[in-house]
Design an enzyme around this catalytic site. Sequence first.
Site, PDB file in Angstrom:
ATOM      1  N   ASP A 122       0.880  -1.174   0.000  1.00 16.98           N
ATOM      2  CA  ASP A 122       0.000   0.000   0.000  1.00 16.98           C
ATOM      3  C   ASP A 122       0.914   1.219   0.000  1.00 16.98           C
ATOM      4  O   ASP A 122       2.144   1.097   0.121  1.00 16.98           O
ATOM      5  CB  ASP A 122      -0.879  -0.016   1.276  1.00 16.98           C
ATOM      6  N   SER A 123       0.297   2.408  -0.084  1.00 13.09           N
ATOM      7  CA  SER A 123       1.092   3.637   0.003  1.00 13.09           C
ATOM      8  C   SER A 123       1.588   3.874   1.434  1.00 13.09           C
ATOM      9  O   SER A 123       2.542   4.612   1.634  1.00 13.09           O
ATOM     10  CB  SER A 123       0.230   4.822  -0.432  1.00 13.09           C
ATOM     11  N   TYR A 125      -1.125   8.199  -2.504  1.00 11.45           N
ATOM     12  CA  TYR A 125      -1.262   7.822  -3.920  1.00 11.45           C
ATOM     13  C   TYR A 125      -2.481   8.496  -4.545  1.00 11.45           C
ATOM     14  O   TYR A 125      -2.542   8.697  -5.746  1.00 11.45           O
ATOM     15  CB  TYR A 125      -1.460   6.302  -4.040  1.00 11.45           C
ATOM     16  N   CYS A 162      -4.417  -1.765  -1.702  1.00 11.02           N
ATOM     17  CA  CYS A 162      -4.645  -0.340  -1.926  1.00 11.02           C
ATOM     18  C   CYS A 162      -5.625  -0.213  -3.087  1.00 11.02           C
ATOM     19  O   CYS A 162      -5.385  -0.791  -4.161  1.00 11.02           O
ATOM     20  CB  CYS A 162      -3.311   0.312  -2.282  1.00 11.02           C
ATOM     21  N   ASN A 163      -6.710   0.494  -2.864  1.00  6.75           N
ATOM     22  CA  ASN A 163      -7.705   0.646  -3.938  1.00  6.75           C
ATOM     23  C   ASN A 163      -7.168   1.496  -5.080  1.00  6.75           C
ATOM     24  O   ASN A 163      -7.485   1.260  -6.247  1.00  6.75           O
ATOM     25  CB  ASN A 163      -8.969   1.309  -3.384  1.00  6.75           C
ATOM     26  N   GLU A 209      -3.414   8.632   8.260  1.00  2.68           N
ATOM     27  CA  GLU A 209      -1.969   8.374   8.256  1.00  2.68           C
ATOM     28  C   GLU A 209      -1.279   9.200   9.341  1.00  2.68           C
ATOM     29  O   GLU A 209      -0.316   8.771   9.956  1.00  2.68           O
ATOM     30  CB  GLU A 209      -1.418   8.714   6.864  1.00  2.68           C
ATOM     31  N   CYS A 240     -11.075   2.453   0.322  1.00  5.94           N
ATOM     32  CA  CYS A 240      -9.691   2.852   0.600  1.00  5.94           C
ATOM     33  C   CYS A 240      -9.307   2.040   1.821  1.00  5.94           C
ATOM     34  O   CYS A 240     -10.068   1.980   2.802  1.00  5.94           O
ATOM     35  CB  CYS A 240      -9.608   4.348   0.907  1.00  5.94           C
ATOM     36  N   HIS A 266      -7.325   2.483   4.092  1.00  4.64           N
ATOM     37  CA  HIS A 266      -7.127   3.220   5.353  1.00  4.64           C
ATOM     38  C   HIS A 266      -8.431   3.305   6.163  1.00  4.64           C
ATOM     39  O   HIS A 266      -8.394   3.443   7.378  1.00  4.64           O
ATOM     40  CB  HIS A 266      -6.671   4.667   5.071  1.00  4.64           C
TER      41      HIS A 266
HETATM   42  N1  DGL Z   1      -4.898   3.095   1.083  1.00  7.80           N
HETATM   43  C1  DGL Z   1      -4.965   3.563  -0.242  1.00  7.80           C
HETATM   44  C2  DGL Z   1      -6.223   3.106  -0.950  1.00  7.80           C
HETATM   45  O1  DGL Z   1      -6.777   2.083  -0.611  1.00  7.80           O
HETATM   46  C3  DGL Z   1      -4.659   4.954  -0.637  1.00  7.80           C
HETATM   47  C4  DGL Z   1      -4.372   6.071   0.252  1.00  7.80           C
HETATM   48  C5  DGL Z   1      -3.512   7.101  -0.470  1.00  7.80           C
HETATM   49  O2  DGL Z   1      -2.304   6.885  -0.499  1.00  7.80           O
HETATM   50  O3  DGL Z   1      -4.053   8.079  -1.018  1.00  7.80           O
HETATM   51  O4  DGL Z   1      -6.671   3.723  -1.885  1.00  7.80           O
END
Ligand code: DGL
Length: 266
Positions: free
Chosen positions: A11-12, A43, A74-75, A155, A187, A189
């Site tokens: 993931d990011s 991301y 990560c989506n 984050e 997402c 997160h």
């Molecule tokens: N956790 C990530 C997702 O599922 C992205 C968060 C990010 O880095 O913007 O999209």
Amino acid sequence: MTTTYPIGIFDSGIGGLTVAGAIHRILPDEQLVYFGDTEHLPYGDKSPEAIRNYSLTIGRFLVSQNCKMIVIACNTASSHAYQALVDEIGDQIPVINVIDPVVAALIKAGKYKHIGVIGTKSTIQSGLYASKISNIDPALKVSSLATPLLAPMIEEGFFDNNISHTVIQSYLSSPKLKGIDSLVLACTHYPLIRKEISEYYEGKVDIINSAEIVAEYVKTELDRSGLLNSLPAKGHRFYVSDYTRSFEKSTRLFFGEKISLKLHRL
Ligand code: DGL
């Protein structure tokens, strides 16, 4: 491919730990190698090309670590880099994205008529959830809303406090999400603020947590490919592309005190 080889997850940042944690709960014998691309976080506001390049570099790194499967936890990366990863390494190891298992679970549930989707700008702009759902069942209504402040907020450790309540309330009260019966946390997160989101809806909207759905899917796929490990797991390994205190803190939250966190620049 050896069954004792690890599962690679990326993931990011800390978001994919929600998926890694769910995989660890249902597959405690599997060793995990986790990569958080903290140098390039978030991301969600990067171009599709940049997201693809980061993801391919991480994919190559995970292959070099002998991973037997890669989970794009990560989506945003699932939206823009899944096909590129399958094209490059899909003939060596299975690559799993977080979108398809969730879409399949929503359709299988058979009880939703109006599905809300919240995610990063990049995920929502890809329109993938809406198109994949309506390809299978055009009668289902999908309403999507980009919620770009949420991942950086999480984050930075802002959840379950006044700031997160205000930001969540302001997004979820958007007219775009009016009348939904379910909400996809698109997402990785967002499971960290699931409680606050559930409280906002007072139980009237089903909150779809992709972490658990994806973990079940990983189990099924490993089993199907004859790759399930039955020996006790070796220690998990966590890599970041830039060292951050918050990453270490969150990793301990999911995996306890004894974690090995290494810096690996992309
Ligand atoms: N956790 C990530 C997702 O599922 C992205 C968060 C990010 O880095 O913007 O999209």
